[in-house]
Each structure stands twice: as C-alpha cells, then as structure tokens.
Motif scaffolding. Structure first.
Motif, PDB file in Angstrom:
ATOM      1  N   GLN A 180       0.845  -1.209   0.000  1.00 17.31           N
ATOM      2  CA  GLN A 180       0.000   0.000   0.000  1.00 17.31           C
ATOM      3  C   GLN A 180       0.873   1.249   0.000  1.00 17.31           C
ATOM      4  OE1 GLN A 180      -2.765   0.058   3.212  1.00 17.31           O
ATOM      5  NE2 GLN A 180      -3.955   1.789   2.353  1.00 17.31           N
ATOM      6  N   GLU A 184       1.026   4.229  -2.814  1.00 16.00           N
ATOM      7  CA  GLU A 184       0.989   5.667  -2.502  1.00 16.00           C
ATOM      8  C   GLU A 184       2.201   6.371  -3.084  1.00 16.00           C
ATOM      9  OE1 GLU A 184       0.659   5.861   1.689  1.00 16.00           O
ATOM     10  OE2 GLU A 184      -1.458   5.227   1.766  1.00 16.00           O
ATOM     11  N   THR A 185       3.359   5.690  -3.047  1.00 11.90           N
ATOM     12  CA  THR A 185       4.576   6.293  -3.607  1.00 11.90           C
ATOM     13  C   THR A 185       4.460   6.413  -5.130  1.00 11.90           C
ATOM     14  OG1 THR A 185       5.881   5.344  -1.829  1.00 11.90           O
ATOM     15  CG2 THR A 185       7.093   6.020  -3.793  1.00 11.90           C
ATOM     16  N   GLN A 187       1.737   6.511  -6.895  1.00 10.22           N
ATOM     17  CA  GLN A 187       0.715   7.511  -7.203  1.00 10.22           C
ATOM     18  C   GLN A 187       1.301   8.909  -7.068  1.00 10.22           C
ATOM     19  OE1 GLN A 187      -2.517   6.772  -8.201  1.00 10.22           O
ATOM     20  NE2 GLN A 187      -2.606   8.963  -8.733  1.00 10.22           N
TER      21      GLN A 187
END
Length: 544
Positions: A180, A184-185, A187
């Motif tokens: 996850q 996030e990284t 994105q």
C-alpha cells in the motif's frame, strides 16, 4: 446297910476322882508329847527349793499338719479322654516340661483337621482376593496414566500451527502495508510526472525547450502508471494472501476447538474409568481385609484347638518325683479327674490349718520344729514360709471331717530335707513365736501374785520365808523369764500345797528337815512308849 452303902459310894467317888486324875494326866502327857514332838515342826515348815539359773525361754504354739514335698501337686485331666500312653512310674525323677502321659480325644483331632481344611480354603480365597487387588491397583494406575496422557494431549501441534499462522498473517499484514505504501509512492510519483508533463508541454508550446524532453516526460508518466499498476497488483495479491491466511487460521481454530471437545469427552470418560477402578480397588481391599480377618480368626481357633490337643499331653510343671499314679493306659478319665501326684523331694513342707487365734501370733519366717507324733520323736528345724491372708471354713480336722471352724492355711518349710518324713503323714509342729537365750528362767509354779504383782518366796538368812518382788518377761508354757529381782545362783522356795506361807514363818528345806527327823526319831519313839504304858495303867485302874 447304910455304912456299906456309904463305903460303896465312897469307893465309887474315889474311882471317879482317880480316873479324872489319870485322864488329866493322860491329856497333859498328850499335849506335852505333841508339843515336844511336833512343836518344832509347826515352827519350821518343810519346803522344796530350786536354784535360779540361766536358760532359754520360748513362747510357742503347738499345731499338727500334713507333710508334703515342695510344690507337691495333683495333676488332673484337662478333658474327657482315654489314657493312651503312660511314660512314668512311681518314684521316677522328672524335669520341668517332661512328658508324663498322653490322653487320646478323637473328636478334638477331627475338629482340628476340619479347621485346618477351612484355613486352607480361606487361604485360597485370600490369595484370589489379593490377585484381584493387584489387578485393581494396575487398573487404577492405567486409568491415572491414561487420564494424565489425555490431559497432556491438548493439540499442541494445532497450537503451534495457529501460532505459525498468526506469524504468517502478521507478516502478510506487513506485506500489505508495504505494498500500500508502494502504491501511494507510485501515485505520488505519477502525479508529479503528470505535473511535470504539463509544465514541459507548456514550455514546448512556447518553444522554450525541445520536443524530445516532452517525450521524455511522457515516458516518465507511462513508467509511473506501470509502477502504480504493479503496486496495486501486488497490494491486491497481498490482501488475497492475507485473507487466505486468516481463513486458514479460522479453520485451524475450529479444528482445535473440535478436537478439544473430543478430548474433554475422552478425559471425562477416563476420569469415570479411574473412579470406577478406585471403587473396585476399595471393594477388593475390603474383601481382602475381611478375608484376612477371617483367616486370623480361623488361625486363632486352630491354635486353640491345637493347644487343647497338645494339652492332652500332660507335662511336668516342676522338677520333681512321681509320688503316685491313679491311672493306667486304657483308662477312661473325665475332666478334672486325678491323674498323678508330683513333688520336689529337695524341699519338704508341712501344711497347717491354724486357728484364727493362733494365726494372729504367727508371722512369716518364724522358726518352727517338726516332729513325728509319738514317743522320742526326731525333730527337724524349719521356718514359716507362707500364711494365707484369708480364713476358710472348708478345712477338715485331723480325722478328715469338716470342722466348721474358720482356719488359716499356713506352710512350714524344713531347712533341709529330712529324708525321713513320709509325704501324707501327720506331724506335730511347734511354731516359735518368741525366743530368749541366756536369761534368768524360773518354773511357773514358783511364781506367786499379790494384787497381780508377781513375787517369789525365798528363805532369808534367819531361816524364815520372805517375799521377793520380781518382774516377768517372756512367758512360756511351764517356765517364765525373770527380768528383775533374781539372779543366777539364787534359791527360790516352792510353797507347799497344804500349808500357806506367811512372811516370817520359819522354813526348812526338805533335805535339812529329813536330817533333823532322823536325829529326833529315837526320842519320839521312847516318848510314845511311855505314853502307851501310862494309858495301860489308867485302863487297869478303871477296871479295878
């Protein structure tokens, strides 16, 4: 006539006068003869005298008793039986415990055999119960072991699997969190690349930068999108793996709970089996104890029967000699019948029955003399060995009849065997109550009393009788001890029976009186002859 009558009266009166004078003369002569012959005797009374000497005085009582050997006793039959064997004869010496005779009782032997059979049966029963007890103990141990094993067998492997599964789930949760974070990284990088592409497009339109940089920015966006998709895919895969792990854990937990429920049921069954085994063990233990007690009772009864059977062999209770036998082999005897008499000839005793009056004076260890009843008997020394504290009225007198008088049983033992007295014979016994030696001893007939104060008659130096006060000590039957008033060598007068003595009366001992009588006897005879002649003359005068 008158004259003749007067002469006759005169002659008669003269005769009466002469007769009166002769009578007076005779009387006077008689009185003179009495005074001359017996006056001296009335003045000096003839008495016997004895010397005072030292001697031994004893106070004793005389009894009679029956001679027995030491520990003499009559052995009796212990039961109704038949004399089977006799091993002794009269006169045989026997030791303590020696077998004397055997009695036969078939009923007792049969009873003992039956009882031994019962004991054997009970021993087999006890052995059977002991085997059961051992098996019950093994069953209890097995049940305890099984219960412990079942309690210990609490799905340890499943617990380990659950713990491992929990670790895997925790690891997978970290993996999910990591993926996850990668999303996030990615994105964030994609958003940055898009922003940078917008800036590059604006600069390319203005012609500030070349178009190749635009392509490079577009490539960055495509790479960011690829990385984002890859991170999202990894995240989805990680989540699926985490769910699988969680499902596996739930499955393991359910399996473990099911197995625990099954094990608890088995543990309950094991515990019930253990309780049943323990109850069986307790019952068997009770049966073993009951059988053991029954066996002990049977053994005690067997011992009693064996003892009764052994009692049929009569043994000697003492070291002694067989004095008499009352049975022979084949004789039937009843319980309590006399079998034989034993006694120890190294000890001789005399059994007495004392009157209560005499018994009060007797003490243990007093000296005694035993002798046969008869003239010139032999005497044997002994001592009182026992005195019963209880009076009895069942004693018999010397003739064997019931006396009805209360008596006290006593035993006198000779200091050494007489080798003379015969057991069962009657003897005379003198028990010395008190004894004094080397004391002043006087015959009882010499003792006089005045207001209960004792005294004796002695001859004073002037030849008269005088009272001598004395003090008495130990009194025997014919002699008495004088403690004061006399000493050895003194002479004491024995008062005559027909003439009472008074203080001051002249006395003469019989030996001295006999000598004087011998001297005076001729004078007395001549005087008697003269008196006889005078009586003859008087008789002649009276006749004329």
């Amino acid at each position: 006539m008158d004259v003749q009558l007067a002469k006759k009266k005169l002659r008669g009166g003269v005769r009466w006068v002469v007769a009166s004078g002769v009578l007076t003369l005779v009387c006077g002569g008689g009185w003179w003869l009495y005074a001359s012959n017996f006056g001296a005797r009335s003045q000096a009374i003839a008495v016997r005298a004895i010397d005072v000497e030292l001697g031994t005085i004893e106070k004793k009582i005389d009894e009679s008793g029956i001679v027995e050997f030491g520990n003499q006793q009559t052995l009796k039959s212990p039961t109704d039986a038949t004399v089977d064997t006799l091993w002794v004869e009269v006169g045989d010496r026997v030791d303590l415990g020696s077998e004397l005779l055997r009695l036969r009782d078939s009923q007792q032997q049969l009873g003992l055999n039956e009882h031994q059979l019962k004991i054997r049966q009970q021993e087999l029963t006890l052995a059977y119960h002991r085997d059961r007890l051992q098996n019950a103990r093994l069953a209890v141990e097995a049940a305890e072991t099984d219960l412990a094993a079942k309690i210990a067998q609490t799905t340890r492997s499943e617990q380990i699997q659950l713990e491992a599964k929990a670790l895997e789930i925790e690891k997978q949760q970290l993996t999910v969190a990591n993926t996850q974070a990668k999303i996030e990284t990615a994105q964030g990088q994609l958003d940055a690349a898009r922003q940078e592409l917008e800036e590059v497009e604006a600069l390319v339109e203005k012609g500030y930068i070349p178009s190749n940089e635009l392509r490079a920015a577009q490539d960055e966006i495509r790479n960011g999108q690829d990385q984002l998709r890859e991170a999202e895919l990894d995240f989805a895969i990680a989540q699926l793996e985490l769910k699988n792990l969680q499902l596996d854990r739930q499955r393991l937990q359910q399996e473990r709970q099911d197995k625990l429920a099954q094990q608890e049921s088995e543990i309950r069954q094991a515990r019930s089996a253990l309780r049943e085994a323990q109850a069986t063990l307790a019952n068997v233990e009770n049966e073993v104890r009951t059988a053991d007690i029954e066996l002990e009772n049977l053994e005690l009864e067997r011992q009693r029967l064996a003892k009764e059977l052994q009692a049929n062999i009569v043994t000697s209770p003492i070291f002694g000699t067989v004095l008499d036998l009352f049975v022979k082999p084949g004789d039937g005897v009843e319980r309590g019948k006399d079998l034989l008499v034993l006694g120890d000839p190294s000890r001789e005793v005399v059994k007495l029955q004392l009157s209560t009056l005499n018994a009060k004076q007797v003490e243990v260890n007093q000296a005694a003399r035993v002798s046969l009843i008869g003239p010139n008997p032999k005497t044997f020394e002994g001592r009182v060995r026992s005195l019963s504290p209880l009076a009895s009225t069942s004693a018999t007198d010397s003739s064997g009849r019931q006396s009805g008088q209360a008596t006290i049983a006593a035993i006198v033992e000779l200091d050494r065997p007489s080798n003379f007295l015969i057991p069962g014979s009657q003897v005379s016994v003198e028990i010395i109550l008190q004894r004094r030696e080397e004391v002043v001893v006087l015959q009882m007939e010499a003792i006089q009393r005045d207001d209960r104060e004792p005294y004796v008659w002695v001859r004073a130096d002037d030849g008269t009788a005088q009272k001598q006060a004395i003090a008495l000590g130990l009194e025997g039957i014919v002699e008495v001890e004088v403690t004061e008033g006399l000493k050895p060598g003194d002479r004491v007068i024995l008062p005559p029976v027909d003439v009472p003595l008074q203080p001051g009366i002249p006395v003469i001992e019989e030996d001295e009186q006999g000598q004087e009588s011998a001297i005076e006897r001729p004078n007395i005879k001549s005087k008697r002859q003269k008196a006889k002649r005078k009586r003859q003359k008087i008789d002649e005068v009276l006749m004329s």
